[in-house]
Design a protein around this motif. Structure first.
Motif, PDB file in Angstrom:
ATOM      1  N   HIS A 189       6.990  -2.338  -8.501  1.00 34.45           N
ATOM      2  CA  HIS A 189       5.683  -2.698  -9.060  1.00 34.45           C
ATOM      3  C   HIS A 189       4.582  -1.832  -8.440  1.00 34.45           C
ATOM      4  O   HIS A 189       3.737  -1.275  -9.154  1.00 34.45           O
ATOM      5  N   GLY A 190       4.609  -1.694  -7.117  1.00 34.80           N
ATOM      6  CA  GLY A 190       3.605  -0.880  -6.439  1.00 34.80           C
ATOM      7  C   GLY A 190       3.709   0.590  -6.807  1.00 34.80           C
ATOM      8  O   GLY A 190       2.693   1.263  -7.020  1.00 34.80           O
ATOM      9  N   VAL A 191       4.927   1.109  -6.905  1.00 29.62           N
ATOM     10  CA  VAL A 191       5.134   2.505  -7.289  1.00 29.62           C
ATOM     11  C   VAL A 191       4.576   2.733  -8.693  1.00 29.62           C
ATOM     12  O   VAL A 191       3.864   3.715  -8.945  1.00 29.62           O
ATOM     13  N   ALA A 192       4.874   1.826  -9.607  1.00 22.37           N
ATOM     14  CA  ALA A 192       4.377   1.964 -10.982  1.00 22.37           C
ATOM     15  C   ALA A 192       2.859   1.945 -11.019  1.00 22.37           C
ATOM     16  O   ALA A 192       2.236   2.731 -11.742  1.00 22.37           O
ATOM     17  N   ALA A 202       0.832  -1.208   0.000  1.00 18.23           N
ATOM     18  CA  ALA A 202       0.000   0.000   0.000  1.00 18.23           C
ATOM     19  C   ALA A 202       0.869   1.262   0.000  1.00 18.23           C
ATOM     20  O   ALA A 202       0.574   2.235  -0.714  1.00 18.23           O
ATOM     21  N   ASP A 203       1.938   1.249   0.791  1.00 18.84           N
ATOM     22  CA  ASP A 203       2.834   2.408   0.850  1.00 18.84           C
ATOM     23  C   ASP A 203       3.529   2.647  -0.485  1.00 18.84           C
ATOM     24  O   ASP A 203       3.736   3.797  -0.890  1.00 18.84           O
ATOM     25  N   ALA A 204       3.900   1.577  -1.185  1.00 18.19           N
ATOM     26  CA  ALA A 204       4.550   1.718  -2.492  1.00 18.19           C
ATOM     27  C   ALA A 204       3.609   2.408  -3.479  1.00 18.19           C
ATOM     28  O   ALA A 204       4.013   3.309  -4.225  1.00 18.19           O
ATOM     29  N   GLU A 205       2.339   2.014  -3.484  1.00 21.32           N
ATOM     30  CA  GLU A 205       1.374   2.658  -4.378  1.00 21.32           C
ATOM     31  C   GLU A 205       1.182   4.130  -4.000  1.00 21.32           C
ATOM     32  O   GLU A 205       1.080   4.989  -4.881  1.00 21.32           O
ATOM     33  N   SER A 206       1.155   4.424  -2.710  1.00 27.98           N
ATOM     34  CA  SER A 206       1.039   5.830  -2.261  1.00 27.98           C
ATOM     35  C   SER A 206       2.245   6.641  -2.726  1.00 27.98           C
ATOM     36  O   SER A 206       2.095   7.797  -3.146  1.00 27.98           O
ATOM     37  N   ALA A 207       3.424   6.058  -2.653  1.00 30.64           N
ATOM     38  CA  ALA A 207       4.637   6.747  -3.103  1.00 30.64           C
ATOM     39  C   ALA A 207       4.559   7.016  -4.609  1.00 30.64           C
ATOM     40  O   ALA A 207       4.938   8.100  -5.072  1.00 30.64           O
ATOM     41  N   GLY A 208       4.062   6.052  -5.361  1.00 31.39           N
ATOM     42  CA  GLY A 208       3.911   6.258  -6.803  1.00 31.39           C
ATOM     43  C   GLY A 208       2.942   7.379  -7.115  1.00 31.39           C
ATOM     44  O   GLY A 208       3.186   8.200  -8.016  1.00 31.39           O
ATOM     45  N   ALA A 209       1.847   7.437  -6.379  1.00 29.24           N
ATOM     46  CA  ALA A 209       0.876   8.520  -6.577  1.00 29.24           C
ATOM     47  C   ALA A 209       1.505   9.870  -6.246  1.00 29.24           C
ATOM     48  O   ALA A 209       1.276  10.866  -6.948  1.00 29.24           O
ATOM     49  N   TRP A 210       2.312   9.920  -5.190  1.00 27.31           N
ATOM     50  CA  TRP A 210       2.994  11.167  -4.822  1.00 27.31           C
ATOM     51  C   TRP A 210       3.951  11.594  -5.928  1.00 27.31           C
ATOM     52  O   TRP A 210       4.000  12.773  -6.300  1.00 27.31           O
ATOM     53  N   LEU A 211       4.714  10.637  -6.466  1.00 28.36           N
ATOM     54  CA  LEU A 211       5.644  10.963  -7.558  1.00 28.36           C
ATOM     55  C   LEU A 211       4.892  11.516  -8.763  1.00 28.36           C
ATOM     56  O   LEU A 211       5.302  12.520  -9.352  1.00 28.36           O
ATOM     57  N   ALA A 212       3.789  10.871  -9.136  1.00 28.54           N
ATOM     58  CA  ALA A 212       3.004  11.329 -10.283  1.00 28.54           C
ATOM     59  C   ALA A 212       2.448  12.729 -10.036  1.00 28.54           C
ATOM     60  O   ALA A 212       2.501  13.598 -10.919  1.00 28.54           O
TER      61      ALA A 212
END
Length: 178
Positions: free
Chosen positions: A70-73, A38-48
């Motif tokens: 994978h989660g960041v992407a 979940a944190d990896a996906e949140s980090a990806g959203a922040w980067l975007a």
């Protein structure tokens, strides 16, 4: 991909997300926890959200770093890292030298990046990833280091091959959870 820093280069340092603790099997095979995913996906959203979409991703070969990517992407684009409706993704390189690395090893990987790349995402492990942040900006790096899924954004006007100590000021930071 996005040109986040028109006159220079942007290096995004990311410590992998929270991984399972296990005494069984090799350390490199530890998967992410549910929180880590979940944190990896949140980090990806922040980067975007901040226009920090990478041209190149340098990722340790450990399972937890690959799962973090994978989660960041997914968080950046809503699709797997192989690309999606928006077109092909970044050039992703799984780097064995990023596992159990020293800061200078990570800096060497970054120095080899194609000069045309403007934004690089480096996903690796502590202590090297935190120490690299301190090498690039000794005065502003977090003295406690990056926490899991912690991001340090460094910017430099110099080409990747010339990146050196003190040569990339810290411009932003993010931590998924404290």
């Amino acid at each position: 991909m996005t040109d986040a820093y028109a006159d220079g280069r942007t290096l995004v340092l990311l410590r992998h997300s929270k991984a399972e603790q296990s005494e069984q099997g090799p350390d490199a095979d530890r998967p992410l926890t549910d929180r880590g995913r979940a944190d990896a996906e949140s980090a990806g959203a922040w980067l975007a959200k901040h226009g920090l979409l990478p041209d190149v991703v340098l990722c340790s070969t450990a399972r937890r770093t690959r799962e973090t990517w994978h989660g960041v992407a997914m968080g950046m684009t809503g699709s797997p890292p192989e690309g999606g409706p928006a077109g092909p993704g970044p050039d992703v390189r799984y780097e064995p030298d990023a596992y159990e690395a020293h800061p200078e090893d990570l800096l060497t990987l970054v120095r080899r990046v194609d000069p045309a790349a403007r934004t690089v995402l480096l996903i690796a492990h502590n202590p090297a990833i935190s120490l690299l942040s301190a090498v690039l900006d000794p005065g502003r790096a977090d003295p406690e280091g990056l926490r899991t899924t912690g991001i340090a954004v460094h910017r430099s006007p110099r080409p990747w091959a010339e990146l050196d100590r003190g040569g990339a000021p810290l411009s932003a930071a993010y931590t998924a959870r404290s």
